[in-house]
Design a protein around this motif. Sequence first.
Motif, PDB file in Angstrom:
ATOM      1  N   LEU A  43      -9.940   0.602  -0.573  1.00  0.00           N
ATOM      2  CA  LEU A  43      -8.785  -0.086  -0.002  1.00  0.00           C
ATOM      3  C   LEU A  43      -7.553   0.953   1.564  1.00  0.00           C
ATOM      4  CD1 LEU A  43      -7.166  -2.588   1.292  1.00  0.00           C
ATOM      5  CD2 LEU A  43      -5.330  -1.906  -0.788  1.00  0.00           C
ATOM      6  N   TYR A  44      -8.080   2.154   0.892  1.00  0.00           N
ATOM      7  CA  TYR A  44      -7.370   3.345   1.848  1.00  0.00           C
ATOM      8  C   TYR A  44      -8.470   3.397   2.685  1.00  0.00           C
ATOM      9  CZ  TYR A  44      -6.315   8.024   3.456  1.00  0.00           C
ATOM     10  OH  TYR A  44      -6.922   9.083   3.908  1.00  0.00           O
ATOM     11  N   ASP A  45      -9.506   2.995   2.534  1.00  0.00           N
ATOM     12  CA  ASP A  45     -10.492   3.347   3.978  1.00  0.00           C
ATOM     13  C   ASP A  45     -10.424   2.248   4.301  1.00  0.00           C
ATOM     14  OD1 ASP A  45     -11.382   5.690   2.570  1.00  0.00           O
ATOM     15  OD2 ASP A  45     -12.847   4.707   1.338  1.00  0.00           O
ATOM     16  N   LEU A  46     -10.097   1.244   3.851  1.00  0.00           N
ATOM     17  CA  LEU A  46     -10.140  -0.264   5.256  1.00  0.00           C
ATOM     18  C   LEU A  46      -8.774   0.171   5.949  1.00  0.00           C
ATOM     19  CD1 LEU A  46     -11.002  -2.881   2.326  1.00  0.00           C
ATOM     20  CD2 LEU A  46     -12.552  -2.007   4.625  1.00  0.00           C
ATOM     21  N   VAL A  47      -8.045   0.267   5.338  1.00  0.00           N
ATOM     22  CA  VAL A  47      -7.224   0.544   6.143  1.00  0.00           C
ATOM     23  C   VAL A  47      -7.488   1.393   7.323  1.00  0.00           C
ATOM     24  CG1 VAL A  47      -5.394  -0.124   4.538  1.00  0.00           C
ATOM     25  CG2 VAL A  47      -5.985   1.655   4.990  1.00  0.00           C
ATOM     26  N   TRP A  48      -7.985   2.540   7.018  1.00  0.00           N
ATOM     27  CA  TRP A  48      -7.992   3.435   8.085  1.00  0.00           C
ATOM     28  C   TRP A  48      -8.595   3.479   9.253  1.00  0.00           C
ATOM     29  CZ3 TRP A  48      -3.896   7.359   8.943  1.00  0.00           C
ATOM     30  CH2 TRP A  48      -3.254   6.893   8.128  1.00  0.00           C
ATOM     31  N   SER A  49      -9.670   2.277   8.432  1.00  0.00           N
ATOM     32  CA  SER A  49     -10.863   2.721   9.237  1.00  0.00           C
ATOM     33  C   SER A  49     -10.752   1.094  10.436  1.00  0.00           C
ATOM     34  CB  SER A  49     -12.555   2.068   8.629  1.00  0.00           C
ATOM     35  OG  SER A  49     -12.119   0.956   7.923  1.00  0.00           O
ATOM     36  N   THR A  50      -9.976   0.476  10.225  1.00  0.00           N
ATOM     37  CA  THR A  50      -9.203  -1.287  11.088  1.00  0.00           C
ATOM     38  C   THR A  50      -7.772  -1.664  11.607  1.00  0.00           C
ATOM     39  OG1 THR A  50     -11.835  -1.669   9.890  1.00  0.00           O
ATOM     40  CG2 THR A  50     -10.496  -3.652  10.966  1.00  0.00           C
ATOM     41  N   PRO A  51      -7.696  -1.374  12.090  1.00  0.00           N
ATOM     42  CA  PRO A  51      -6.546  -2.103  12.171  1.00  0.00           C
ATOM     43  C   PRO A  51      -5.865  -3.244  11.325  1.00  0.00           C
ATOM     44  CG  PRO A  51      -7.321  -2.090  14.414  1.00  0.00           C
ATOM     45  CD  PRO A  51      -7.989  -1.630  13.410  1.00  0.00           C
ATOM     46  N   ILE A  52      -4.605  -3.073  10.269  1.00  0.00           N
ATOM     47  CA  ILE A  52      -4.874  -3.955   9.482  1.00  0.00           C
ATOM     48  C   ILE A  52      -4.218  -5.205   9.844  1.00  0.00           C
ATOM     49  CG2 ILE A  52      -1.829  -3.424   9.624  1.00  0.00           C
ATOM     50  CD1 ILE A  52      -1.276  -2.797   6.329  1.00  0.00           C
ATOM     51  N   VAL A  53      -3.927  -5.626  10.789  1.00  0.00           N
ATOM     52  CA  VAL A  53      -3.523  -6.528  11.544  1.00  0.00           C
ATOM     53  C   VAL A  53      -4.684  -7.657  11.167  1.00  0.00           C
ATOM     54  CG1 VAL A  53      -3.427  -8.134  13.845  1.00  0.00           C
ATOM     55  CG2 VAL A  53      -1.915  -6.421  12.786  1.00  0.00           C
ATOM     56  N   THR A  54      -6.171  -6.968  11.759  1.00  0.00           N
ATOM     57  CA  THR A  54      -7.083  -7.453  11.606  1.00  0.00           C
ATOM     58  C   THR A  54      -7.470  -7.875   9.665  1.00  0.00           C
ATOM     59  OG1 THR A  54      -7.836  -6.510  13.723  1.00  0.00           O
ATOM     60  CG2 THR A  54      -9.652  -6.960  12.473  1.00  0.00           C
ATOM     61  N   LEU A  55      -7.729  -6.410   9.393  1.00  0.00           N
ATOM     62  CA  LEU A  55      -7.794  -7.155   7.998  1.00  0.00           C
ATOM     63  C   LEU A  55      -7.372  -8.304   7.507  1.00  0.00           C
ATOM     64  CD1 LEU A  55      -7.525  -3.713   6.784  1.00  0.00           C
ATOM     65  CD2 LEU A  55      -9.684  -4.894   7.340  1.00  0.00           C
ATOM     66  N   ALA A  56      -5.334  -8.682   7.544  1.00  0.00           N
ATOM     67  CA  ALA A  56      -4.778  -9.207   6.660  1.00  0.00           C
ATOM     68  C   ALA A  56      -5.324 -10.725   7.318  1.00  0.00           C
ATOM     69  CB  ALA A  56      -3.334  -9.329   7.497  1.00  0.00           C
ATOM     70  N   GLU A  57      -5.855 -10.491   9.320  1.00  0.00           N
ATOM     71  CA  GLU A  57      -6.646 -12.378   9.545  1.00  0.00           C
ATOM     72  C   GLU A  57      -7.737 -12.148   8.401  1.00  0.00           C
ATOM     73  OE1 GLU A  57      -7.062 -11.321  13.119  1.00  0.00           O
ATOM     74  OE2 GLU A  57      -5.369 -12.025  14.772  1.00  0.00           O
ATOM     75  N   ARG A  58      -8.615 -11.711   8.422  1.00  0.00           N
ATOM     76  CA  ARG A  58     -10.167 -11.857   7.113  1.00  0.00           C
ATOM     77  C   ARG A  58      -8.878 -12.168   5.835  1.00  0.00           C
ATOM     78  NH1 ARG A  58     -13.840  -7.025   9.700  1.00  0.00           N
ATOM     79  NH2 ARG A  58     -14.166  -8.015  11.343  1.00  0.00           N
ATOM     80  N   PHE A  59      -8.454 -11.468   5.993  1.00  0.00           N
ATOM     81  CA  PHE A  59      -8.040 -12.161   3.883  1.00  0.00           C
ATOM     82  C   PHE A  59      -6.718 -13.639   3.989  1.00  0.00           C
ATOM     83  CE2 PHE A  59      -8.297  -7.457   2.970  1.00  0.00           C
ATOM     84  CZ  PHE A  59      -9.087  -7.784   2.119  1.00  0.00           C
TER      85      PHE A  59
END
Length: 467
Positions: A43-59
């Motif tokens: 999850l650390y790698d995810l939030v530092w490779s993609t904006p958290i707004v984008t990740l939140a939308e996909r979740f």
Amino acid sequence: MASGARTAHPLLDFEQRCDWGVAPPAKSPANPKMQRTFTRQELYDLVWSTPIVTLAERFEMSDRGLAKICARYQIPVPGRGYWAKIEAGQSAPKTPLWKIDNPTLETVHVGAYKPPVNPYVAFAIEAAAGTVKKSKEERQKTRAITEQATKASEREAAPRAPKEQIVFEPVRRPHNSVSGLVAALRSADPNQHGEISVPGVKVHKNSRSRLISILHHLALALDQREIMLSHSDKGIKTEISPDDVRLEIVEERRREKHIPTPTEQKKREEHDRRREIASRRGQWLPYESFWPEYDYIYSGKLSLEIQNWADGARKRWKDGKHQNLEALLDPIADGILFHLAFEKARREEREAEERRRKHMAHRRELHKKRQDREASRLNFLHQLGEYQKEAADLRTTIAKAAAFLPQASSEYLRMIEWAERRLAHIEAQNQLDVLTSSLREQNLFPEPDDLYDSEGDPPPPRNSWSY
């Protein structure tokens, strides 16, 4: 890079794990929320490779919610300006993922994750939810009967008004169920910080009137659900006999280092001066404190918490930014009803379990007695056969001895006499009335059978603690 080669990228791995392929599909109301499990490093790698707004939308969740999850698992997230620097081609430092000693935080659940329900309480949760649903339906029917259909339709068609803080008027005559608690609150003396405390309640004296109003209206809401509210030395209790739920109401406070007032400082300086003078004279004055070390600042925000345990149920309600406890009395009352129904289901299951345990113990006791009786029956028949065989042998012996009686010795004659008496005794034991009496005395073939089990022989116990 060769054609068809795949770039090792955390976001691509994320998409693959979500079964989205390279391009995730558009959101659809029919698609359920994604539920994913990661390690902290992933999850650390995810939030530092993609904006958290984008990740939140996909979740399919808010960026604030995803940020809270990261904070809960001690995962740093990029600060403001990080992605702007990346887009501008500038270097931006990453906050490293620090190690933690708690192994339970190494696995991160993102999305609408719920831990598996304990199967031993799942039935109680279902029963409690059904009770609350039935109570709501009954109250809705009652309201529908008392209200006109036109007004009800107008109210349903009207747009929902934004939530507002509800304020109750001061209560002069509180509900009977809380009258004792109200009397205790009104007579309670505040401590040095202004806090009043009675069993089940800890609030500032300025919140006393508001709390009394909340208790009064909560009692009314509980009346609609046929729940009794009472107070004793053990605290606040809600009850649908014989089950009860304990409540606690407290006011949030914070602790701050006390800053001495000019008056307090002046008293301290005067005391220090007197101690110095006394010291010059060879005297000693004890040290005195002129202000507390900390001040307790009461926020005016109240919270109500259910002290009982019920898996999957809400236990705490408190004042928030957009609504207060006054607006939450119906959900609170439904929550109390849920806990009471949960306690009832668990109690009934424990009672049923105890009945099953006793029933199985009784069946096993009957089984043991039947086995003992079978052994006695076999022994009785074996003894009967031995008697009959002995009787036949004695008859043959006595019949053959008749030829030798004229010249037999006295000892031989006495033996034959004894054999005849023994034969008479054995034949008496084989008489129908004697056999019947003996069978009844030993209760070998009763009618009805008091050891009969309509369920057959019980299974053997699975282990030493089960039935």
